[in-house]
Design a protein around this motif. Structure first.
Motif, short mmCIF file in Angstrom:
data_model
loop_
_atom_site.label_atom_id
_atom_site.label_comp_id
_atom_site.label_asym_id
_atom_site.label_seq_id
_atom_site.Cartn_x
_atom_site.Cartn_y
_atom_site.Cartn_z
N UNK A 1 11.86 10.20 -9.22
CA UNK A 1 12.19 11.44 -8.34
C UNK A 1 12.95 11.27 -7.01
N UNK A 2 12.15 10.26 -6.40
CA UNK A 2 12.49 9.83 -5.01
C UNK A 2 12.77 8.35 -4.88
N UNK A 3 13.85 7.97 -4.68
CA UNK A 3 14.15 6.64 -4.52
C UNK A 3 13.70 5.90 -2.98
N UNK A 4 13.07 4.99 -2.79
CA UNK A 4 12.95 4.50 -1.59
C UNK A 4 12.67 2.93 -1.51
N UNK A 5 12.96 2.19 -0.64
CA UNK A 5 12.67 0.81 -0.35
C UNK A 5 11.61 0.41 0.73
N UNK A 6 10.90 -0.32 0.56
CA UNK A 6 9.93 -0.70 1.75
C UNK A 6 10.00 -2.31 1.93
N UNK A 7 9.53 -2.72 3.02
CA UNK A 7 9.42 -4.33 3.48
C UNK A 7 8.17 -4.39 4.45
N UNK A 8 7.62 -5.77 4.43
CA UNK A 8 6.72 -6.00 5.51
C UNK A 8 7.21 -6.29 6.60
N UNK A 9 8.58 -6.42 6.64
CA UNK A 9 9.38 -7.08 7.72
C UNK A 9 8.90 -6.42 8.93
N UNK A 10 9.24 -7.16 9.99
CA UNK A 10 8.89 -6.65 11.61
C UNK A 10 7.59 -7.16 11.99
N UNK A 11 7.28 -6.83 13.11
CA UNK A 11 6.22 -7.27 14.02
C UNK A 11 4.91 -6.37 13.31
N UNK A 12 3.77 -6.91 13.08
CA UNK A 12 2.61 -6.57 12.55
C UNK A 12 2.04 -5.55 13.42
N UNK A 13 2.28 -5.56 14.76
CA UNK A 13 1.87 -4.63 15.61
C UNK A 13 2.84 -3.64 16.00
N UNK B 1 1.97 7.51 -6.00
CA UNK B 1 1.30 8.40 -6.49
C UNK B 1 1.49 9.81 -6.37
N UNK B 2 2.63 9.83 -5.10
CA UNK B 2 3.21 11.33 -4.87
C UNK B 2 4.26 11.66 -5.61
N UNK B 3 5.38 10.62 -5.92
CA UNK B 3 6.46 11.00 -6.55
C UNK B 3 6.58 10.46 -7.87
N UNK B 4 5.64 9.73 -8.12
CA UNK B 4 5.85 9.09 -9.58
C UNK B 4 7.04 8.07 -9.68
N UNK B 5 7.42 7.24 -10.52
CA UNK B 5 8.59 6.51 -10.86
C UNK B 5 7.78 5.00 -10.86
N UNK B 6 8.87 4.19 -10.71
CA UNK B 6 8.49 2.83 -11.05
C UNK B 6 8.64 2.00 -9.99
N UNK B 7 7.76 1.14 -9.69
CA UNK B 7 7.29 0.12 -8.47
C UNK B 7 7.78 -1.19 -8.84
N UNK B 8 8.52 -1.70 -8.14
CA UNK B 8 9.15 -3.34 -8.07
C UNK B 8 8.87 -3.87 -6.67
N UNK B 9 8.08 -5.11 -6.73
CA UNK B 9 8.04 -5.34 -5.31
C UNK B 9 8.11 -7.18 -5.41
N UNK B 10 8.66 -7.62 -4.37
CA UNK B 10 8.68 -9.22 -4.31
C UNK B 10 8.20 -9.67 -2.98
N UNK B 11 7.67 -10.72 -3.05
CA UNK B 11 7.15 -11.28 -1.68
C UNK B 11 8.02 -12.21 -1.22
N UNK C 1 0.82 -1.26 0.02
CA UNK C 1 -0.02 -0.14 0.14
C UNK C 1 0.80 1.39 0.04
N UNK C 2 1.93 1.18 0.83
CA UNK C 2 2.81 2.44 0.83
C UNK C 2 3.61 2.58 -0.49
N UNK C 3 3.94 1.54 -1.07
CA UNK C 3 4.56 1.88 -2.45
C UNK C 3 3.66 2.46 -3.40
N UNK C 4 2.21 2.22 -3.34
CA UNK C 4 1.50 2.57 -4.33
C UNK C 4 1.30 4.01 -3.93
N UNK C 5 1.09 4.28 -2.49
CA UNK C 5 0.77 5.76 -2.16
C UNK C 5 2.07 6.85 -2.58
N UNK C 6 3.41 6.08 -2.27
CA UNK C 6 4.32 6.89 -2.61
C UNK C 6 4.63 7.32 -4.27
#
Length: 144
Positions: free
Chosen positions: A55-67, A23-33, A16-21
């Protein structure tokens, strides 16, 4: 040499965050489960690694505790002068959607404009620019 990039652990919201970002910054998304990486240390459909390149590069992961929501005390991501003022104002407004304006984007006594916004994922951004740095202002100055 590449610039440092933000890597966010956003348990349960990375896709969800990748899609949000995007939408904000434009760019290409890649994601791997986790399953695509043949990892067993997380849910198969969760994002093990995601990337926004643009324009803005960033990385995300679902890693970590869900809560365990994202937190970062004493940290801001600075986008000072990284794009034309019109673009920076748009980014500020977009990041504020569902988030919180910490300090409005405004002209400061020293002549520049800046402001702070905490987005819906808890990331605090410092956005600013010098006046007269956008293409329209440059063209008007050159024409005079």
């Amino acid at each position: 040499m590449p610039a440092p990039a933000l890597y966010l652990h956003l348990p349960g919201t990375a896709a969800e965050a990748l899609e949000f970002y995007r939408g904000v910054f434009g760019g290409e998304v890649q994601q791997f489960t986790f399953a695509q990486f043949e990892r067993t240390d997380g849910p198969a459909t969760a994002i093990a690694h995601g990337q926004l390149a643009g324009a803005v590069d960033l990385f995300v992961s679902d890693a970590g505790e869900a809560d365990e929501p994202f937190t970062a005390r004493g940290l801001m991501v600075a986008l000072l002068g990284t794009a034309e003022p019109t673009t920076l104002r748009t980014w500020f407004a977009s990041l504020a959607e569902g988030g919180e304006v910490v300090d409005p984007l405004q002209r400061r006594p020293w002549g520049d404009s800046d402001g702070q916004v905490r987005d819906r994922y808890g990331v605090q951004w410092l956005i600013g620019y010098q006046h007269g740095t956008d293409a329209a202002a440059q063209a008007a100055t050159t024409a005079d």
